[in-house]
Design a protein around this motif. Structure first.
Motif, short mmCIF file in Angstrom:
data_model
loop_
_atom_site.label_atom_id
_atom_site.label_comp_id
_atom_site.label_asym_id
_atom_site.label_seq_id
_atom_site.Cartn_x
_atom_site.Cartn_y
_atom_site.Cartn_z
N TYR A 3 0.83 -1.17 0.04
CA TYR A 3 0.03 -0.01 -0.05
C TYR A 3 0.94 1.37 0.05
CZ TYR A 3 -3.85 -3.11 0.74
OH TYR A 3 -4.78 -4.08 0.98
N GLY A 4 2.19 1.13 -0.16
CA GLY A 4 3.09 2.41 -0.13
C GLY A 4 3.40 2.91 1.13
N SER A 5 2.70 2.44 2.08
CA SER A 5 3.13 3.02 3.62
C SER A 5 2.24 2.20 4.45
CB SER A 5 3.22 4.35 3.90
OG SER A 5 1.57 4.83 3.47
N LEU A 6 2.72 2.31 5.62
CA LEU A 6 2.08 1.65 6.87
C LEU A 6 0.42 2.07 6.81
CD1 LEU A 6 4.12 1.75 10.09
CD2 LEU A 6 4.08 0.03 8.33
N ILE A 7 -0.45 1.07 7.24
CA ILE A 7 -1.87 1.39 7.23
C ILE A 7 -2.19 0.99 8.78
CG2 ILE A 7 -4.12 1.03 6.40
CD1 ILE A 7 -3.42 0.25 3.86
N LEU A 8 -2.74 2.29 9.54
CA LEU A 8 -3.14 1.93 10.72
C LEU A 8 -4.57 2.48 10.91
CD1 LEU A 8 0.20 3.07 12.51
CD2 LEU A 8 -0.70 0.87 12.24
N GLU A 41 8.36 5.63 10.84
CA GLU A 41 7.31 4.90 9.73
C GLU A 41 5.62 5.48 9.89
OE1 GLU A 41 7.53 0.63 9.38
OE2 GLU A 41 9.66 0.72 8.50
N MET A 42 5.77 5.65 11.19
CA MET A 42 4.16 6.24 11.50
C MET A 42 4.01 7.59 11.11
SD MET A 42 3.35 4.39 15.13
CE MET A 42 1.90 5.43 15.50
N GLU A 43 4.96 8.29 10.63
CA GLU A 43 4.68 9.83 10.60
C GLU A 43 4.17 9.86 9.07
OE1 GLU A 43 8.65 11.76 10.93
OE2 GLU A 43 8.69 11.33 12.94
N THR A 44 4.64 8.81 8.17
CA THR A 44 3.95 8.75 6.77
C THR A 44 2.78 7.76 6.59
OG1 THR A 44 5.51 7.26 6.09
CG2 THR A 44 6.10 9.50 5.66
N ALA A 45 2.17 7.16 7.97
CA ALA A 45 1.34 6.03 7.83
C ALA A 45 -0.07 6.67 7.11
CB ALA A 45 1.01 5.27 9.17
N ILE A 46 -0.63 5.87 6.74
CA ILE A 46 -2.03 5.86 6.18
C ILE A 46 -3.07 5.68 7.41
CG2 ILE A 46 -4.13 5.23 4.70
CD1 ILE A 46 -2.01 4.45 2.71
N VAL A 47 -3.72 6.53 7.93
CA VAL A 47 -4.59 6.53 8.90
C VAL A 47 -5.84 6.43 8.59
CG1 VAL A 47 -5.23 7.13 11.16
CG2 VAL A 47 -2.71 7.57 10.55
N PRO A 54 -8.17 -2.25 5.10
CA PRO A 54 -8.06 -3.60 4.43
C PRO A 54 -7.92 -4.67 5.44
CG PRO A 54 -6.42 -2.19 3.62
CD PRO A 54 -7.09 -1.53 5.04
N ASP A 55 -8.48 -5.79 5.20
CA ASP A 55 -8.38 -7.13 5.89
C ASP A 55 -6.92 -7.99 5.89
OD1 ASP A 55 -10.95 -7.22 6.51
OD2 ASP A 55 -11.69 -8.53 5.07
N ASP A 56 -6.16 -7.16 4.97
CA ASP A 56 -4.78 -8.09 4.92
C ASP A 56 -3.81 -7.28 5.69
OD1 ASP A 56 -4.62 -6.23 3.09
OD2 ASP A 56 -3.66 -7.33 1.45
N VAL A 57 -4.09 -6.23 6.36
CA VAL A 57 -3.23 -5.34 7.18
C VAL A 57 -3.00 -5.93 8.48
CG1 VAL A 57 -2.76 -3.19 7.89
CG2 VAL A 57 -3.55 -3.34 5.64
N ILE A 58 -1.90 -5.85 8.98
CA ILE A 58 -1.48 -6.41 10.26
C ILE A 58 -1.86 -5.43 11.33
CG2 ILE A 58 0.11 -7.38 12.11
CD1 ILE A 58 1.70 -8.09 9.36
N LYS A 106 -0.22 -8.61 3.97
CA LYS A 106 0.20 -9.61 3.43
C LYS A 106 0.97 -9.52 2.20
CE LYS A 106 -1.99 -13.96 1.67
NZ LYS A 106 -3.23 -14.66 1.28
N GLY A 107 2.03 -10.36 1.88
CA GLY A 107 2.86 -9.89 0.72
C GLY A 107 4.11 -9.12 0.82
N ASP A 108 3.73 -8.29 1.96
CA ASP A 108 5.02 -7.34 1.96
C ASP A 108 6.22 -7.90 2.59
OD1 ASP A 108 3.41 -5.17 1.45
OD2 ASP A 108 3.18 -4.54 3.44
N VAL A 109 7.53 -7.75 2.19
CA VAL A 109 8.63 -7.84 2.70
C VAL A 109 9.23 -6.83 3.65
CG1 VAL A 109 10.91 -8.84 2.13
CG2 VAL A 109 9.02 -9.57 0.62
N ILE A 110 9.77 -7.37 4.85
CA ILE A 110 10.13 -6.33 5.89
C ILE A 110 11.52 -6.60 6.30
CG2 ILE A 110 9.90 -5.40 8.30
CD1 ILE A 110 6.76 -6.95 7.79
#
Length: 138
Positions: A3-8, A41-47, A54-58, A106-110
């Protein structure tokens, strides 16, 4: 990143910020660096609102499977520190692994620095677990 950045989720974002502000004083360099990296990373997160997540976000209470290139695999539920229980595979968001995966999909590599060294993890599975209350116990 999928998704380009974290989603919270909004409430979880606020809770996580509070937890991280309390956790930043660790003497363990790897853990302190993990806290600082997630804060960055939270500074640029999508809130997002709950209904737009999305269901696939941790997120809090997600059941997660991560794998590394060397065949290592780990399954756990990501929880608030007060819910942590290693024998039940409930991992606190304030552990190095919890800090590494929060907000990824899901699918992200960290690529993350863990106490045992750097590791590249792929998020293989994310399952949302509904809890009775949407309150996160601190």
């Amino acid at each position: 990143m999928k998704y380009g950045s974290l989603i919270l989720e909004k409430k979880e974002f606020v809770t996580l910020k509070r937890l991280l502000s309390l956790a930043g004083n660790h003497k363990d360099a790897a853990r302190k660096n993990s806290v600082l990296r997630l804060q960055s990373e939270m500074e640029t997160a999508i809130v997002s609102d709950e209904e737009d997540m999305p269901d696939d976000v941790i997120r809090f209470n997600s059941e997660v499977t991560v794998v590394s290139g060397d065949g290592w695999e780990n399954n756990f539920q990501l929880v608030a520190p007060t819910e942590s229980n290693y024998s039940n595979k409930k991992l606190s968001v304030l552990t190095a692994m919890g800090l590494a995966v929060m907000g990824y999909a899901k699918g992200d590599v960290i690529d993350w620095e863990f106490p045992g060294g750097a590791k590249s993890l792929e998020v293989k599975e994310v399952k949302q677990v509904k809890v009775e209350s949407n309150q996160i116990k601190l």
